[in-house]
Design a protein around this motif. Structure first.
Motif, PDB file in Angstrom:
ATOM      1  N   PHE A 242       0.808  -1.219   0.000  1.00  0.00           N
ATOM      2  CA  PHE A 242       0.000   0.000   0.000  1.00  0.00           C
ATOM      3  C   PHE A 242       0.845   1.275   0.000  1.00  0.00           C
ATOM      4  CE2 PHE A 242      -2.998  -3.083   1.987  1.00  0.00           C
ATOM      5  CZ  PHE A 242      -3.933  -3.070   0.967  1.00  0.00           C
ATOM      6  N   PRO A 243       1.959   1.341   0.737  1.00  0.00           N
ATOM      7  CA  PRO A 243       2.763   2.571   0.671  1.00  0.00           C
ATOM      8  C   PRO A 243       3.295   2.849  -0.725  1.00  0.00           C
ATOM      9  CG  PRO A 243       3.362   1.279   2.594  1.00  0.00           C
ATOM     10  CD  PRO A 243       2.473   0.418   1.774  1.00  0.00           C
ATOM     11  N   VAL A 244       3.644   1.792  -1.481  1.00  0.00           N
ATOM     12  CA  VAL A 244       4.132   1.982  -2.846  1.00  0.00           C
ATOM     13  C   VAL A 244       2.992   2.468  -3.737  1.00  0.00           C
ATOM     14  CG1 VAL A 244       5.143   0.838  -4.847  1.00  0.00           C
ATOM     15  CG2 VAL A 244       5.935   0.253  -2.558  1.00  0.00           C
ATOM     16  N   ILE A 245       1.812   1.865  -3.599  1.00  0.00           N
ATOM     17  CA  ILE A 245       0.651   2.322  -4.365  1.00  0.00           C
ATOM     18  C   ILE A 245       0.356   3.783  -4.057  1.00  0.00           C
ATOM     19  CG2 ILE A 245      -1.844   2.031  -4.685  1.00  0.00           C
ATOM     20  CD1 ILE A 245      -1.472  -0.928  -4.169  1.00  0.00           C
ATOM     21  N   TYR A 246       0.434   4.137  -2.769  1.00  0.00           N
ATOM     22  CA  TYR A 246       0.179   5.507  -2.324  1.00  0.00           C
ATOM     23  C   TYR A 246       1.163   6.477  -2.971  1.00  0.00           C
ATOM     24  CZ  TYR A 246      -0.695   9.279   1.055  1.00  0.00           C
ATOM     25  OH  TYR A 246      -1.024  10.472   1.644  1.00  0.00           O
ATOM     26  N   ALA A 247       2.438   6.086  -3.006  1.00  0.00           N
ATOM     27  CA  ALA A 247       3.455   6.955  -3.603  1.00  0.00           C
ATOM     28  C   ALA A 247       3.294   7.048  -5.117  1.00  0.00           C
ATOM     29  CB  ALA A 247       4.853   6.431  -3.255  1.00  0.00           C
ATOM     30  N   LEU A 248       2.966   5.934  -5.753  1.00  0.00           N
ATOM     31  CA  LEU A 248       2.807   5.945  -7.204  1.00  0.00           C
ATOM     32  C   LEU A 248       1.611   6.794  -7.626  1.00  0.00           C
ATOM     33  CD1 LEU A 248       3.533   2.206  -8.117  1.00  0.00           C
ATOM     34  CD2 LEU A 248       5.060   4.176  -8.339  1.00  0.00           C
ATOM     35  N   VAL A 249       0.539   6.749  -6.860  1.00  0.00           N
ATOM     36  CA  VAL A 249      -0.643   7.548  -7.181  1.00  0.00           C
ATOM     37  C   VAL A 249      -0.333   9.032  -7.071  1.00  0.00           C
ATOM     38  CG1 VAL A 249      -2.966   8.166  -6.401  1.00  0.00           C
ATOM     39  CG2 VAL A 249      -2.312   5.764  -6.582  1.00  0.00           C
ATOM     40  N   ARG A 250       0.417   9.407  -6.042  1.00  0.00           N
ATOM     41  CA  ARG A 250       0.703  10.835  -5.826  1.00  0.00           C
ATOM     42  C   ARG A 250       1.805  11.352  -6.736  1.00  0.00           C
ATOM     43  NH1 ARG A 250       2.518  12.160  -0.184  1.00  0.00           N
ATOM     44  NH2 ARG A 250       3.780  10.304  -0.569  1.00  0.00           N
ATOM     45  N   LEU A 251       2.844  10.526  -6.970  1.00  0.00           N
ATOM     46  CA  LEU A 251       4.059  11.017  -7.626  1.00  0.00           C
ATOM     47  C   LEU A 251       4.407  10.218  -8.875  1.00  0.00           C
ATOM     48  CD1 LEU A 251       6.195  11.402  -4.366  1.00  0.00           C
ATOM     49  CD2 LEU A 251       5.033  13.233  -5.604  1.00  0.00           C
ATOM     50  N   ARG A 253       4.270  11.010 -11.850  1.00  0.00           N
ATOM     51  CA  ARG A 253       4.958  11.836 -12.845  1.00  0.00           C
ATOM     52  C   ARG A 253       6.361  12.231 -12.386  1.00  0.00           C
ATOM     53  NH1 ARG A 253       0.476  16.245 -14.999  1.00  0.00           N
ATOM     54  NH2 ARG A 253      -0.966  14.740 -15.985  1.00  0.00           N
ATOM     55  N   SER A 254       6.699  11.996 -11.146  1.00  0.00           N
ATOM     56  CA  SER A 254       8.000  12.441 -10.604  1.00  0.00           C
ATOM     57  C   SER A 254       8.722  11.293  -9.908  1.00  0.00           C
ATOM     58  CB  SER A 254       7.778  13.602  -9.621  1.00  0.00           C
ATOM     59  OG  SER A 254       7.029  14.643 -10.215  1.00  0.00           O
ATOM     60  N   PRO A 255       9.263  10.334 -10.674  1.00  0.00           N
ATOM     61  CA  PRO A 255       9.972   9.202 -10.060  1.00  0.00           C
ATOM     62  C   PRO A 255      11.145   9.623  -9.181  1.00  0.00           C
ATOM     63  CG  PRO A 255       9.537   8.789 -12.388  1.00  0.00           C
ATOM     64  CD  PRO A 255       9.210  10.230 -12.131  1.00  0.00           C
ATOM     65  N   ARG A 256      11.736  10.784  -9.472  1.00  0.00           N
ATOM     66  CA  ARG A 256      12.865  11.237  -8.666  1.00  0.00           C
ATOM     67  C   ARG A 256      12.465  11.533  -7.224  1.00  0.00           C
ATOM     68  NH1 ARG A 256      16.241  15.434 -12.604  1.00  0.00           N
ATOM     69  NH2 ARG A 256      16.758  13.891 -14.240  1.00  0.00           N
ATOM     70  N   LYS A 257      11.194  11.812  -7.013  1.00  0.00           N
ATOM     71  CA  LYS A 257      10.716  12.115  -5.665  1.00  0.00           C
ATOM     72  C   LYS A 257      10.294  10.876  -4.893  1.00  0.00           C
ATOM     73  CE  LYS A 257       9.078  16.759  -6.916  1.00  0.00           C
ATOM     74  NZ  LYS A 257       7.903  17.682  -6.926  1.00  0.00           N
ATOM     75  N   TRP A 258      10.368   9.712  -5.531  1.00  0.00           N
ATOM     76  CA  TRP A 258      10.027   8.488  -4.815  1.00  0.00           C
ATOM     77  C   TRP A 258      11.013   8.245  -3.687  1.00  0.00           C
ATOM     78  CZ3 TRP A 258       9.203   4.747  -9.568  1.00  0.00           C
ATOM     79  CH2 TRP A 258       8.049   5.148 -10.249  1.00  0.00           C
ATOM     80  N   THR A 259      10.528   7.688  -2.601  1.00  0.00           N
ATOM     81  CA  THR A 259      11.400   7.401  -1.470  1.00  0.00           C
ATOM     82  C   THR A 259      12.263   6.173  -1.757  1.00  0.00           C
ATOM     83  OG1 THR A 259       9.770   5.964  -0.428  1.00  0.00           O
ATOM     84  CG2 THR A 259       9.685   8.311   0.132  1.00  0.00           C
ATOM     85  N   ARG A 367      33.043  -0.032   3.321  1.00  0.00           N
ATOM     86  CA  ARG A 367      32.312   1.164   3.748  1.00  0.00           C
ATOM     87  C   ARG A 367      31.512   0.870   5.008  1.00  0.00           C
ATOM     88  NH1 ARG A 367      29.835   3.338  -2.040  1.00  0.00           N
ATOM     89  NH2 ARG A 367      31.866   3.695  -3.083  1.00  0.00           N
ATOM     90  N   ASP A 368      31.382   1.891   5.847  1.00  0.00           N
ATOM     91  CA  ASP A 368      30.656   1.717   7.105  1.00  0.00           C
ATOM     92  C   ASP A 368      29.144   1.793   6.913  1.00  0.00           C
ATOM     93  OD1 ASP A 368      33.019   1.460   8.514  1.00  0.00           O
ATOM     94  OD2 ASP A 368      33.163   3.618   8.906  1.00  0.00           O
ATOM     95  N   ALA A 369      28.695   2.568   5.922  1.00  0.00           N
ATOM     96  CA  ALA A 369      27.263   2.811   5.761  1.00  0.00           C
ATOM     97  C   ALA A 369      26.727   2.147   4.502  1.00  0.00           C
ATOM     98  CB  ALA A 369      26.989   4.312   5.708  1.00  0.00           C
ATOM     99  N   MET A 370      25.467   1.730   4.563  1.00  0.00           N
ATOM    100  CA  MET A 370      24.768   1.215   3.385  1.00  0.00           C
ATOM    101  C   MET A 370      24.150   2.395   2.646  1.00  0.00           C
ATOM    102  SD  MET A 370      22.732  -2.011   5.051  1.00  0.00           S
ATOM    103  CE  MET A 370      21.983  -0.968   6.321  1.00  0.00           C
ATOM    104  N   GLU A 371      24.251   2.369   1.323  1.00  0.00           N
ATOM    105  CA  GLU A 371      23.712   3.448   0.514  1.00  0.00           C
ATOM    106  C   GLU A 371      22.904   2.883  -0.634  1.00  0.00           C
ATOM    107  OE1 GLU A 371      26.939   5.865  -0.765  1.00  0.00           O
ATOM    108  OE2 GLU A 371      27.359   6.678   1.239  1.00  0.00           O
ATOM    109  N   ALA A 372      21.816   3.582  -0.986  1.00  0.00           N
ATOM    110  CA  ALA A 372      20.991   3.188  -2.120  1.00  0.00           C
ATOM    111  C   ALA A 372      20.284   4.418  -2.673  1.00  0.00           C
ATOM    112  CB  ALA A 372      19.965   2.141  -1.701  1.00  0.00           C
ATOM    113  N   PHE A 373      20.379   4.608  -3.985  1.00  0.00           N
ATOM    114  CA  PHE A 373      19.692   5.710  -4.667  1.00  0.00           C
ATOM    115  C   PHE A 373      20.037   7.062  -4.032  1.00  0.00           C
ATOM    116  CE2 PHE A 373      16.963   1.934  -5.082  1.00  0.00           C
ATOM    117  CZ  PHE A 373      16.979   1.785  -6.469  1.00  0.00           C
ATOM    118  N   GLY A 374      21.313   7.237  -3.698  1.00  0.00           N
ATOM    119  CA  GLY A 374      21.764   8.511  -3.161  1.00  0.00           C
ATOM    120  C   GLY A 374      21.369   8.782  -1.726  1.00  0.00           C
TER     121      GLY A 374
END
Length: 480
Positions: A242-251, A253-259, A367-374
């Motif tokens: 549901f959180p992914v559906i919620y984000a896709l419905v709102r954003l 047009r703006s994949p860069r703003k996806w969490t 590396r000490d930290a995990m990173e994904a999508f910046g």
């Protein structure tokens, strides 16, 4: 009791019986939201067990044995899809209606369901209840409290999330039913049965349950690719969360703003679908009992369908027992991983797998930290992911040992049905329908533990976490 709660500021004194009940529920939801959620979940299972055991619920108008009624109730509320009776012929119209309502309630999710019921009873969403609902999209809120980034749903948006859950469920099931209806009608069923079967299949697809309403099963549609595509549409949308559906419905047009949560879910989900399809093609193209007699296009489509259904869908166009042992193992792994967080799918979830791989890559690179999508992912998320995997592996191991002892069946058959139960998938080799009573109870417990989830259970057993104000001397054990 009422005065003590009021004195502590949890409730406002109420003189009416209904008011006292509402205040008591509100206190429980505030004091321990995870325990409140599990209590509701357990109460629903007991209620559905009672209703399914009534004579009116079966076609024969006789009482369904307790073990079968309980197993079906757990499978319905946990949206698993496994059954010890023939779902298409055993239940009456009343029984099927109860099952249909139950899978939609269960598909909402433990914590979100508790939030909605708490809102109905208490007539408001308190801060603690909002935290409980938010934790369904981000388990780290229960684990260590709110974090600053990467939230799929922010605390102030919980009301919108709850509305999205209800609206998206109704809309997706309605669209799926409209796609399926003409195909069911074309298969030769009359108008009434076509409507019922379409709605039933749509609900079972979106909730990732996999029950079959018609006595012939899915056989009349095994080569109807529009019908199968409709099922996959419902399963995938239910499994991404549901959180992914919620984000896709709102954003959308703006994949860069996806969490990060949305991106990790979609990326890992897609990789697993492609990998599962490729493996099933490779392992089953020469199996005459499954895909060996199909042309290239049919083999690819059926393999993709199988890969989608191991997300937690539970539908199958082939007899699972006919798969090669290697394919059963691949299906075991895909089912164990499951779908997205806060979805109708089960398993350890795709983001859990993604976090483990990110940790391995970070360690390999020094590396000490995990990173994904910046973005940087906190280390406590890794501890949570490891806990989920260990809990899942332990549950599967214990259940497998017990069922191996009870049934004396082979390991690959037992392991498949156990993982299917834990991951609330619903695919079966046929072992489940022939289980003795002791095995039925073991597999019921497995479904319950798989659906409730590690994070919810841990939060329910530990009302609060103590903070250690000192550190002991450090010493490194040998690992590996």
């Amino acid at each position: 009791m009422q005065r003590s709660l009021a004195a502590r500021g949890f409730v406002t004194p109420s003189r009416s019986w209904g008011g006292r009940v509402r205040d008591g529920v509100d206190f429980l939801a505030r004091h321990s939201p995870a325990r409140f959620a599990i209590l509701i979940f357990t109460a629903l299972i007991l209620l559905w067990t009672f209703m399914l055991s009534l004579p009116i619920a079966s076609q024969s108008r006789s009482m369904t044995p307790l073990a079968d009624a309980l197993f079906t109730a757990v499978s319905v509320i946990c949206v698993t899809g496994l059954s010890t009776v023939d779902m298409a012929t055993h239940w009456s119209g009343f029984g099927n209606a109860i099952i249909f309502i139950g899978v939609n309630i269960g598909g909402v999710g433990v914590l979100t369901l508790a939030s909605i019921l708490g809102l109905v009873v208490s007539r408001r969403i308190s801060l603690r209840t909002r935290l409980m609902a938010a934790s369904d999209s981000n388990p780290s809120r229960i684990h260590v409290g709110p974090v600053n980034e990467g939230q799929a749903v922010r605390l102030g948006e919980v009301g919108s999330l709850l509305a999205t859950v209800a609206i998206s469920a109704l809309a997706i099931e309605a669209i799926t039913a409209l796609v399926l209806f003409p195909r069911v009608l074309a298969a030769g069923y009359d108008l009434g049965h076509s409507i019922w079967y379409s709605v039933y299949y749509a609900a079972m697809a979106f909730t990732n349950t996999g029950f079959i309403p018609n006595p012939e099963g899915i056989a009349p549609f095994e080569h109807d690719y529009i019908f199968l595509a409709g099922l996959m549409f419902g399963v995938v949308l239910g499994a991404i969360g549901f959180p992914v559906i919620y984000a896709l419905v709102r954003l959308w047009r703006s994949p860069r703003k996806w969490t990060v949560h949305v991106k990790l879910t979609l990326f890992t989900f897609a990789v697993l679908l492609v990998a599962g399809t490729a493996l099933f093609i490779w392992l089953e193209f020469d199996n005459p009992k499954t895909f060996g007699g199909l042309n290239a296009f049919d083999t690819v489509f059926q393999s993709f369908f199988m890969s989608v259904m191991t997300r937690s869908g539970g539908f199958s166009t082939i007899d699972i027992a006919d798969l090669h042992g290697s394919s059963l193992l691949v299906a075991d792994m895909l089912m164990f991983i499951g779908g997205g967080s806060a979805s109708t799918a089960g398993g350890i979830k795709v983001t859990t797998l993604a976090v483990l791989f990110l940790a391995a890559f970070a360690e390999a690179r020094g590396r000490d930290a995990m990173e994904a999508f910046g973005r940087r992912i906190p280390r406590d998320i890794l501890r949570l992911a490891v806990s989920v995997v260990l809990w899942g592996a332990t549950t599967v191991a214990v259940s497998s040992i017990l069922l191996l002892h009870i049934t004396k069946a082979s390991l690959d058959i037992v392991l498949f049905d156990v993982i299917s139960a834990f991951a609330t998938c619903g695919l079966s080799t046929g072992l489940t329908q022939d289980l003795p009573t002791a095995g039925v109870y073991v597999l019921s417990a497995t479904m319950f533990m798989g659906r409730v989830g590690t994070v919810t259970l841990a939060a329910a057993l530990a009302a609060s976490q103590s903070r250690q104000l000192f550190k002991r001397p450090e010493e490194r054990p040998i690992v590996g």
